[in-house]
Design a protein around this motif. Sequence first.
Motif, PDB file in Angstrom:
ATOM      1  N   ARG A 236     111.380 110.791  83.299  1.00  0.00           N
ATOM      2  CA  ARG A 236     111.607 109.981  84.497  1.00  0.00           C
ATOM      3  C   ARG A 236     110.278 109.511  85.077  1.00  0.00           C
ATOM      4  O   ARG A 236     109.311 110.277  85.173  1.00  0.00           O
ATOM      5  CB  ARG A 236     112.362 110.794  85.549  1.00  0.00           C
ATOM      6  N   CYS A 237     110.231 108.235  85.473  1.00  0.00           N
ATOM      7  CA  CYS A 237     108.991 107.701  86.040  1.00  0.00           C
ATOM      8  C   CYS A 237     109.285 106.623  87.070  1.00  0.00           C
ATOM      9  O   CYS A 237     110.263 105.883  86.955  1.00  0.00           O
ATOM     10  CB  CYS A 237     108.066 107.160  84.950  1.00  0.00           C
ATOM     11  N   ARG A 238     108.427 106.568  88.068  1.00  0.00           N
ATOM     12  CA  ARG A 238     108.527 105.597  89.173  1.00  0.00           C
ATOM     13  C   ARG A 238     107.129 105.384  89.738  1.00  0.00           C
ATOM     14  O   ARG A 238     106.354 106.327  89.879  1.00  0.00           O
ATOM     15  CB  ARG A 238     109.474 106.138  90.242  1.00  0.00           C
ATOM     16  N   ASN A 239     106.805 104.121  90.031  1.00  0.00           N
ATOM     17  CA  ASN A 239     105.520 103.769  90.642  1.00  0.00           C
ATOM     18  C   ASN A 239     104.325 104.328  89.863  1.00  0.00           C
ATOM     19  O   ASN A 239     103.459 105.011  90.416  1.00  0.00           O
ATOM     20  CB  ASN A 239     105.456 104.270  92.091  1.00  0.00           C
TER      21      ASN A 239
ATOM     22  N   THR B 299     108.288 100.010  86.791  1.00  0.00           N
ATOM     23  CA  THR B 299     108.487 101.189  87.637  1.00  0.00           C
ATOM     24  C   THR B 299     108.060 100.949  89.083  1.00  0.00           C
ATOM     25  O   THR B 299     108.295 101.795  89.942  1.00  0.00           O
ATOM     26  CB  THR B 299     107.729 102.418  87.095  1.00  0.00           C
TER      27      THR B 299
ATOM     28  N   THR C 153     111.887 100.061  90.035  1.00  0.00           N
ATOM     29  CA  THR C 153     113.042 100.874  89.651  1.00  0.00           C
ATOM     30  C   THR C 153     112.579 102.151  88.956  1.00  0.00           C
ATOM     31  O   THR C 153     111.513 102.172  88.328  1.00  0.00           O
ATOM     32  CB  THR C 153     113.993 100.101  88.721  1.00  0.00           C
ATOM     33  N   THR C 154     113.389 103.180  89.069  1.00  0.00           N
ATOM     34  CA  THR C 154     113.121 104.434  88.375  1.00  0.00           C
ATOM     35  C   THR C 154     113.638 104.334  86.943  1.00  0.00           C
ATOM     36  O   THR C 154     114.792 103.959  86.725  1.00  0.00           O
ATOM     37  CB  THR C 154     113.810 105.604  89.086  1.00  0.00           C
TER      38      THR C 154
ATOM     39  N   GLU D 291     114.707 106.291  83.576  1.00  0.00           N
ATOM     40  CA  GLU D 291     115.232 107.600  83.221  1.00  0.00           C
ATOM     41  C   GLU D 291     115.074 107.847  81.717  1.00  0.00           C
ATOM     42  O   GLU D 291     114.956 106.892  80.931  1.00  0.00           O
ATOM     43  CB  GLU D 291     116.718 107.695  83.589  1.00  0.00           C
TER      44      GLU D 291
END
Length: 276
Positions: free
Chosen positions: A133-136, A231, A234-235, A237
């Motif tokens: 999982r990754c975001r920003n 990212t 949106t996240t 997955e």
Amino acid sequence: MKYCRYLSPSGAARYAYVERQDGALWAMRPMIVPEEDLAARLASLEDHSTAAFHAAPLESLTLLPPVTPSKIVCVGRNYSEHAAELGNEIPKEPLLFLKPPSSLLAAGQPIRLPALSKRVDYEGELAIVIGKRCRNLGPDEDVSQYIRGYTVVNDVTARDIQKSDGQWTRGKGWDTFCPVGPIMVLAGPDEIDPLRGAPVTVTTRLNGEVRQNGSTKDLIFPIDFLLRYITAFTTLEPGDLIPTGTPSGVGPMQAGDTVEVEIGGLGTLRNPCVAE
């Protein structure tokens, strides 16, 4: 390491490590179900089949898409020559669109050409598979830790509907419009490594004739840039799929045609075309 996802004799999804034997890809031994494929995990608990695993060539198996994404985030016009061939300008930022997971199709299964479209095109692409999982993601962050590996995608497109709608949901999102596979390659130094600057060639053949022959070295927006850009809004997955764009040479398919997308180290994604 390479793996495939296939349908077992009991009707459950199964995973197997893949190796090349005598010029062909073989499923050699069972693989643990990836964490995001909950359906396969449940099936494995409920499957009481006593049949032992036997090594088998992939062509003898009923293959399934090797990934089970929550979303498919695609990149449009990421090769300058492809943008030019359709009369479009090179985008100043990545041009993103979504395909629904219902568009997924396994290698060997038929692409259904909808009666509402007069032109359905092939678009061969390298796709990233997310592993964490990754975001920003930050500008200095190592994006490789979020990549599980890579696979082959055909971004099938109803070109006339894409143009008439102005936005791309229908033109790109029909059932069977995202063939993927036949295998996934885990990211690593012993496998393909387009992130680290080792480009791969994307070749598409229609009825055996080469129509596309591009290289990921020509991506306008490279893989690390794409992951940071996506990212930011949106996240992502585990299991999410990111086709990275298609080289020039796209063209229409007809019922009865066979389209093949080949990427070195990933094998050949082959699908016949039928009228819906």
